[in-house]
Design a protein around this motif. Structure first.
Motif, mmCIF file in Angstrom:
data_model
loop_
_atom_site.group_PDB
_atom_site.id
_atom_site.type_symbol
_atom_site.label_atom_id
_atom_site.label_comp_id
_atom_site.label_asym_id
_atom_site.label_seq_id
_atom_site.Cartn_x
_atom_site.Cartn_y
_atom_site.Cartn_z
ATOM 1 N N UNK A 67 41.316 20.334 34.443
ATOM 2 C CA UNK A 67 39.940 20.191 34.897
ATOM 3 C C UNK A 67 39.620 21.263 35.934
ATOM 4 N N UNK A 68 38.347 21.609 36.019
ATOM 5 C CA UNK A 68 37.934 22.656 36.946
ATOM 6 C C UNK A 68 38.298 22.317 38.390
ATOM 7 N N UNK A 69 38.225 21.036 38.731
ATOM 8 C CA UNK A 69 38.533 20.629 40.103
ATOM 9 C C UNK A 69 39.966 20.980 40.480
ATOM 10 N N UNK A 70 40.861 20.978 39.495
ATOM 11 C CA UNK A 70 42.259 21.312 39.767
ATOM 12 C C UNK A 70 42.393 22.785 40.143
ATOM 13 N N UNK A 71 41.653 23.654 39.457
ATOM 14 C CA UNK A 71 41.697 25.075 39.798
ATOM 15 C C UNK A 71 41.079 25.323 41.173
ATOM 16 N N UNK A 72 40.049 24.561 41.515
ATOM 17 C CA UNK A 72 39.484 24.678 42.863
ATOM 18 C C UNK A 72 40.548 24.318 43.906
ATOM 19 N N UNK A 73 41.335 23.299 43.603
ATOM 20 C CA UNK A 73 42.382 22.878 44.536
ATOM 21 C C UNK A 73 43.465 23.946 44.646
ATOM 22 N N UNK A 74 43.823 24.554 43.520
ATOM 23 C CA UNK A 74 44.821 25.625 43.546
ATOM 24 C C UNK A 74 44.322 26.791 44.392
ATOM 25 N N UNK A 75 43.045 27.120 44.258
ATOM 26 C CA UNK A 75 42.461 28.199 45.060
ATOM 27 C C UNK A 75 42.638 27.909 46.551
ATOM 28 N N UNK A 76 42.298 26.704 46.963
ATOM 29 C CA UNK A 76 42.369 26.356 48.383
ATOM 30 C C UNK A 76 43.807 26.332 48.883
ATOM 31 N N UNK A 77 44.716 25.785 48.073
ATOM 32 C CA UNK A 77 46.115 25.730 48.485
ATOM 33 C C UNK A 77 46.728 27.124 48.552
ATOM 34 N N UNK A 78 46.446 27.958 47.543
ATOM 35 C CA UNK A 78 46.975 29.323 47.536
ATOM 36 C C UNK A 78 46.430 30.117 48.717
ATOM 37 N N UNK A 79 45.174 29.883 49.056
ATOM 38 C CA UNK A 79 44.574 30.559 50.202
ATOM 39 C C UNK A 79 45.317 30.194 51.481
ATOM 40 N N UNK A 80 45.674 28.934 51.610
ATOM 41 C CA UNK A 80 46.395 28.477 52.794
ATOM 42 C C UNK A 80 47.820 29.011 52.833
ATOM 43 N N UNK A 81 48.496 28.994 51.687
ATOM 44 C CA UNK A 81 49.916 29.350 51.643
ATOM 45 C C UNK A 81 50.138 30.858 51.722
ATOM 46 N N UNK A 82 49.313 31.637 51.010
ATOM 47 C CA UNK A 82 49.574 33.075 50.904
ATOM 48 C C UNK A 82 48.576 33.960 51.655
ATOM 49 N N UNK A 83 47.319 33.564 51.696
ATOM 50 C CA UNK A 83 46.281 34.484 52.164
ATOM 51 C C UNK A 83 45.712 34.148 53.538
#
Length: 245
Positions: A67-83
């Motif tokens: 679901x699209x909401x899952x990709x939104x969550x990945x974006x936010x988590x990746x932003x926190x972890x890597x960026x």
């Protein structure tokens, strides 16, 4: 002019290739160094890193559509972890539109950018719906394409239009995807490959079809393509909310 399903238009200018300059080289290296230092500063059991890893594993093991909401969550988590939060409020993503034939045969993802109203830059990722939602491919292809484009977003936000040098695959880009690829498990998501060999991402269904047909697909698609024009030719989007993430 190509448009996404929401009406966002992408201005392409494949001929634009900024000349090498020391200022960009320094910016590129510094941006990659910031990712490295931020990632190293995370505590051993960082909550967001654990959530992102578990989410990736869960998605790959389960066959239902993402679901699209899952990709939104990945974006936010990746932003926190890597960026380090750099992507917040400056990244939007959408699925491709059926009127965009390149996303059926040529591209699995592309990133465009424009100057943001709040200063700096904002980005738009377009993902190939026909390829990335195709039932023959496992989730690693979608995750790899999405994370790949997030690295482009980060470098565009940090360095601007000059980050399109070398097709966007700069030394800094390679350094960052190397960090993420190693974290995920070297070669698991194949982030370090600049062109996606779709054979590597076939699931059991896709392999069965290949065997029955007695053929090898050998399909290779551009892992991404940078589509914004040079400075002065910005991404024009209908209903683009600069503060949305």
């Amino acid at each position: 002019m190509e448009r996404t399903s929401s009406g966002s238009s992408i201005i392409s200018d494949a001929s634009f290739e900024p000349r090498h300059n020391y200022t960009f080289t320094r910016c590129d290296a510094e941006a990659a160094h910031r990712v490295e230092m931020h990632f190293k500063s995370l505590p051993p059991h960082d909550q967001h890193a654990m959530q992102l890893r578990n989410l990736i594993r869960y998605l790959i093991k389960n066959p239902f559509p993402v679901e699209d909401e899952v990709l939104h969550k990945i974006l936010k988590l990746a932003d926190s972890v890597f960026f380090g939060g750099v992507l917040f409020g400056r990244v939007r993503w959408e699925w491709s539109n059926p009127s965009q034939p390149r996303f059926e045969t040529e591209l699995i993802g592309t990133t465009a950018l424009r100057e943001a109203a709040q200063g700096g830059y904002e980005t738009l990722i377009v993902l190939s719906e026909p390829i990335l939602k195709h039932p023959d491919y496992d989730r690693r292809l979608l995750l790899s394409a999405f994370l790949h484009e997030l690295v482009h977003c980060y470098l565009f936000i940090q360095c601007g239009f000059t980050a399109r040098s070398h097709g966007g695959h700069t030394d800094g880009f390679h350094a960052i995807v190397g960090i993420i690829d190693k974290w995920a498990g070297s070669g698991y998501l194949r982030l370090c490959e600049m062109k996606a060999n779709l054979n590597h991402f076939l699931n059991d269904r896709g392999r069965v079809i290949d065997v029955k047909l007695g053929t090898l697909r050998g399909h290779r698609h551009d892992g991404c393509n940078q589509s914004p024009g040079p400075q002065g030719e910005y991404l024009e989007t209908a209903g683009f909310n600069p503060g949305w993430v």
